[in-house]
Design a protein around this motif. Structure first.
Motif, PDB file in Angstrom:
ATOM      1  N   GLU A 124       0.976  -1.027   0.040  1.00 25.27           N
ATOM      2  CA  GLU A 124      -0.100   0.035  -0.084  1.00 25.27           C
ATOM      3  C   GLU A 124       0.690   1.133  -0.046  1.00 25.27           C
ATOM      4  N   ASN A 125       2.027   1.194   0.504  1.00 30.97           N
ATOM      5  CA  ASN A 125       2.795   2.504   0.484  1.00 30.97           C
ATOM      6  C   ASN A 125       3.549   2.444  -0.726  1.00 30.97           C
ATOM      7  N   ASP A 126       3.550   3.765  -1.301  1.00 30.63           N
ATOM      8  CA  ASP A 126       3.827   4.088  -2.709  1.00 30.63           C
ATOM      9  C   ASP A 126       5.539   4.277  -2.657  1.00 30.63           C
ATOM     10  N   THR A 127       6.084   4.536  -1.697  1.00 30.63           N
ATOM     11  CA  THR A 127       7.407   4.929  -1.740  1.00 30.63           C
ATOM     12  C   THR A 127       8.427   3.834  -1.154  1.00 30.63           C
ATOM     13  N   THR A 128       8.115   2.911  -0.073  1.00 30.50           N
ATOM     14  CA  THR A 128       9.242   2.324   0.524  1.00 30.50           C
ATOM     15  C   THR A 128       8.786   0.707   0.400  1.00 30.50           C
ATOM     16  N   THR A 129      10.299   0.176   0.383  1.00 28.28           N
ATOM     17  CA  THR A 129      10.006  -1.409   0.230  1.00 28.28           C
ATOM     18  C   THR A 129       9.775  -2.064   1.496  1.00 28.28           C
ATOM     19  N   PRO A 130       9.546  -3.181   1.378  1.00 22.32           N
ATOM     20  CA  PRO A 130       9.363  -3.922   2.850  1.00 22.32           C
ATOM     21  C   PRO A 130      10.396  -3.785   3.962  1.00 22.32           C
ATOM     22  N   ASP A 131      11.588  -3.901   3.275  1.00 20.67           N
ATOM     23  CA  ASP A 131      12.758  -3.805   4.381  1.00 20.67           C
ATOM     24  C   ASP A 131      12.960  -2.272   4.735  1.00 20.67           C
ATOM     25  N   GLU A 132      12.567  -1.578   3.834  1.00 25.91           N
ATOM     26  CA  GLU A 132      12.783   0.035   4.095  1.00 25.91           C
ATOM     27  C   GLU A 132      11.436   0.472   5.261  1.00 25.91           C
ATOM     28  N   THR A 133      10.423  -0.133   5.040  1.00 32.11           N
ATOM     29  CA  THR A 133       9.363  -0.114   6.003  1.00 32.11           C
ATOM     30  C   THR A 133       9.778  -0.518   7.434  1.00 32.11           C
ATOM     31  N   MET A 134      10.474  -1.516   7.494  1.00 26.21           N
ATOM     32  CA  MET A 134      10.845  -2.390   8.728  1.00 26.21           C
ATOM     33  C   MET A 134      11.894  -1.512   9.305  1.00 26.21           C
ATOM     34  N   ARG A 135      12.847  -1.019   8.510  1.00 23.76           N
ATOM     35  CA  ARG A 135      13.600  -0.067   9.232  1.00 23.76           C
ATOM     36  C   ARG A 135      13.347   1.203   9.839  1.00 23.76           C
ATOM     37  N   THR A 136      12.370   1.886   8.972  1.00 18.82           N
ATOM     38  CA  THR A 136      11.737   3.048   9.546  1.00 18.82           C
ATOM     39  C   THR A 136      10.963   2.800  10.833  1.00 18.82           C
ATOM     40  N   ALA A 137      10.278   1.623  10.855  1.00 21.78           N
ATOM     41  CA  ALA A 137       9.672   1.213  12.029  1.00 21.78           C
ATOM     42  C   ALA A 137      10.394   1.172  13.340  1.00 21.78           C
ATOM     43  N   HIS A 138      11.681   0.483  12.994  1.00 24.90           N
ATOM     44  CA  HIS A 138      12.645   0.044  13.888  1.00 24.90           C
ATOM     45  C   HIS A 138      13.312   1.583  14.425  1.00 24.90           C
ATOM     46  N   GLN A 139      13.460   2.341  13.703  1.00 26.43           N
ATOM     47  CA  GLN A 139      13.912   3.668  13.905  1.00 26.43           C
ATOM     48  C   GLN A 139      13.062   4.422  14.774  1.00 26.43           C
ATOM     49  N   GLN A 140      11.914   4.507  14.502  1.00 22.71           N
ATOM     50  CA  GLN A 140      10.908   5.160  15.214  1.00 22.71           C
ATOM     51  C   GLN A 140      10.913   4.752  16.551  1.00 22.71           C
ATOM     52  N   ILE A 141      11.167   3.348  16.844  1.00 22.57           N
ATOM     53  CA  ILE A 141      11.202   2.672  18.350  1.00 22.57           C
ATOM     54  C   ILE A 141      12.350   3.148  18.912  1.00 22.57           C
ATOM     55  N   VAL A 142      13.401   3.168  18.145  1.00 21.44           N
ATOM     56  CA  VAL A 142      14.679   3.668  18.680  1.00 21.44           C
ATOM     57  C   VAL A 142      14.677   4.970  19.244  1.00 21.44           C
ATOM     58  N   ASP A 143      14.258   5.821  18.354  1.00 22.57           N
ATOM     59  CA  ASP A 143      14.030   7.329  18.755  1.00 22.57           C
ATOM     60  C   ASP A 143      13.225   7.595  19.891  1.00 22.57           C
ATOM     61  N   ALA A 144      12.088   6.924  19.977  1.00 20.95           N
ATOM     62  CA  ALA A 144      11.180   7.116  21.108  1.00 20.95           C
ATOM     63  C   ALA A 144      11.908   6.575  22.513  1.00 20.95           C
ATOM     64  N   LEU A 145      12.688   5.487  22.313  1.00 20.03           N
ATOM     65  CA  LEU A 145      13.479   4.806  23.617  1.00 20.03           C
ATOM     66  C   LEU A 145      14.406   5.780  24.073  1.00 20.03           C
ATOM     67  N   ALA A 146      14.972   6.467  22.877  1.00 21.32           N
ATOM     68  CA  ALA A 146      15.949   7.566  23.179  1.00 21.32           C
ATOM     69  C   ALA A 146      15.768   8.577  23.626  1.00 21.32           C
ATOM     70  N   ALA A 147      14.571   9.224  23.278  1.00 21.91           N
ATOM     71  CA  ALA A 147      13.999  10.414  23.958  1.00 21.91           C
ATOM     72  C   ALA A 147      13.477  10.150  25.468  1.00 21.91           C
ATOM     73  N   ASP A 148      13.125   8.944  25.635  1.00 23.92           N
ATOM     74  CA  ASP A 148      12.495   8.681  26.955  1.00 23.92           C
ATOM     75  C   ASP A 148      13.798   8.385  27.920  1.00 23.92           C
ATOM     76  N   LEU A 149      14.835   8.009  27.498  1.00 22.76           N
ATOM     77  CA  LEU A 149      16.166   7.594  28.141  1.00 22.76           C
ATOM     78  C   LEU A 149      16.788   8.970  28.340  1.00 22.76           C
ATOM     79  N   LEU A 150      16.762   9.751  27.821  1.00 24.77           N
ATOM     80  CA  LEU A 150      17.450  11.370  27.936  1.00 24.77           C
ATOM     81  C   LEU A 150      16.453  11.911  29.000  1.00 24.77           C
ATOM     82  N   GLU A 151      15.035  11.994  28.696  1.00 24.08           N
ATOM     83  CA  GLU A 151      14.283  12.512  29.830  1.00 24.08           C
ATOM     84  C   GLU A 151      14.699  11.861  31.406  1.00 24.08           C
TER      85      GLU A 151
END
Length: 298
Positions: A124-151
């Motif tokens: 359904e996504n017009d721009t990303t391949t499945p592995d790109e989608t997976m990496r993007t989702a993983h990066q979002q998880i990492v970014d949220a975790l990093a923000a929580d750790l810093l706080e």
């Protein structure tokens, strides 16, 4: 701009219309036809094992194959099918995942991949391949975790924060073993917060300054000079300055100009390092991504 994998479906199919194609040759030919810049040609995936463009060409070929428009002929080669030629004869403006849904075998493939939840996102996504989608989702998880750790670090007690920094540096490989780091930060320690002994006798040491500051409260050049002076009193030339906030341009410039080897770690970098070395967090689940072993089918 590198085309997304769905935009590459028609060019890949057209390339195969002239006969059997080697996948690596297809990548090179499409790079030429699409006039990619040297920078676009060399842009790598985060894994560093494949270029982004080659990855998208592979996914375009894979989806066309699932729909029956292409077929694998031998290891690393593919060719167009009769149905693929019929599609080109229609002169469609665009061939994409939505277009491929006219084929039952592609719908079956889509249904199978939906079991993991990845296939539907990618289709359904017009721009990303499945592995790109997976990496993007993983990066979002990492970014949220990093923000929580810093706080959490900003809300912690000074001694706890200093201990975290020493633990992190030990996890990163500083020190001769896991007991070679110590928290200082007391009177008589000349304004440094921790020390890492790089050898059992403490002949070579790295001193640490840790500042637990709020967002926007950046470290200035004065603090860098003070730390440099503290290192001079300790007669050492290596220091690591860590903060939960950031460093002003003048602070960075000062660190570069001073004779000692000073490393500056700001809040975002600190959080990324904590995630990478699992300090204050832990891995709960690991996903393995496999690829076809072509030589197995030769």
């Amino acid at each position: 701009m590198i085309p997304d994998y769905q935009s590459l479906m028609r060019p890949v199919l057209e390339l195969a219309a002239s006969g059997e194609v080697k996948i690596s040759d297809a990548v090179s030919e499409l790079e030429r036809k699409l006039r990619l810049s040297d920078e676009e040609k060399s842009e790598m995936l985060p894994s560093g094992k494949q270029t982004r463009f080659a990855n998208r060409v592979h996914w375009a070929r894979s989806y066309l194959k699932q729909a029956g428009l292409l077929r694998n002929t031998r290891r690393g080669y593919f060719d167009i099918t009769a149905e693929g030629r019929n599609v080109l004869a229609e002169h469609p403006d665009r061939i994409d995942a939505k277009f491929l849904e006219r084929y039952e075998q592609f719908l079956e493939f889509k249904s199978r991949t939906n079991v993991s939840g990845v296939g539907d996102v990618a289709v359904e996504n017009d721009t990303t391949t499945p592995d790109e989608t997976m990496r993007t989702a993983h990066q979002q998880i990492v970014d949220a975790l990093a923000a929580d750790l810093l706080e959490r670090l900003r809300d912690s007690e000074p001694a706890f924060f200093e201990g975290v920094i020493v633990d992190l540096l030990l996890k990163m490989g500083y020190g001769y073993d896991d007991t070679s780091g110590n928290i200082l930060g007391r009177s008589g320690d000349d304004g440094v917060d921790g020390v890492i002994n790089l050898d059992p006798l403490g002949v070579v040491q790295v001193y640490v300054q840790a500042k637990r500051y709020a967002v926007g409260n950046t470290i200035g050049s004065g603090s860098i000079r003070d730390f440099y002076g503290a290192l001079g009193l300790k007669d050492v030339t290596k220091g690591i300055f860590v903060t939960t906030s950031g460093f002003s341009p003048s602070a960075k410039s000062t660190a570069e100009k001073l004779g000692a080897r000073l490393v500056l770690i700001d809040g975002p970098e600190l959080a990324r390092l904590m995630v990478r070395h699992e300090v204050g967090c832990r891995v709960t689940e690991t996903f393995k991504v496999a690829v076809v072993e072509e030589s197995f089918f030769e």
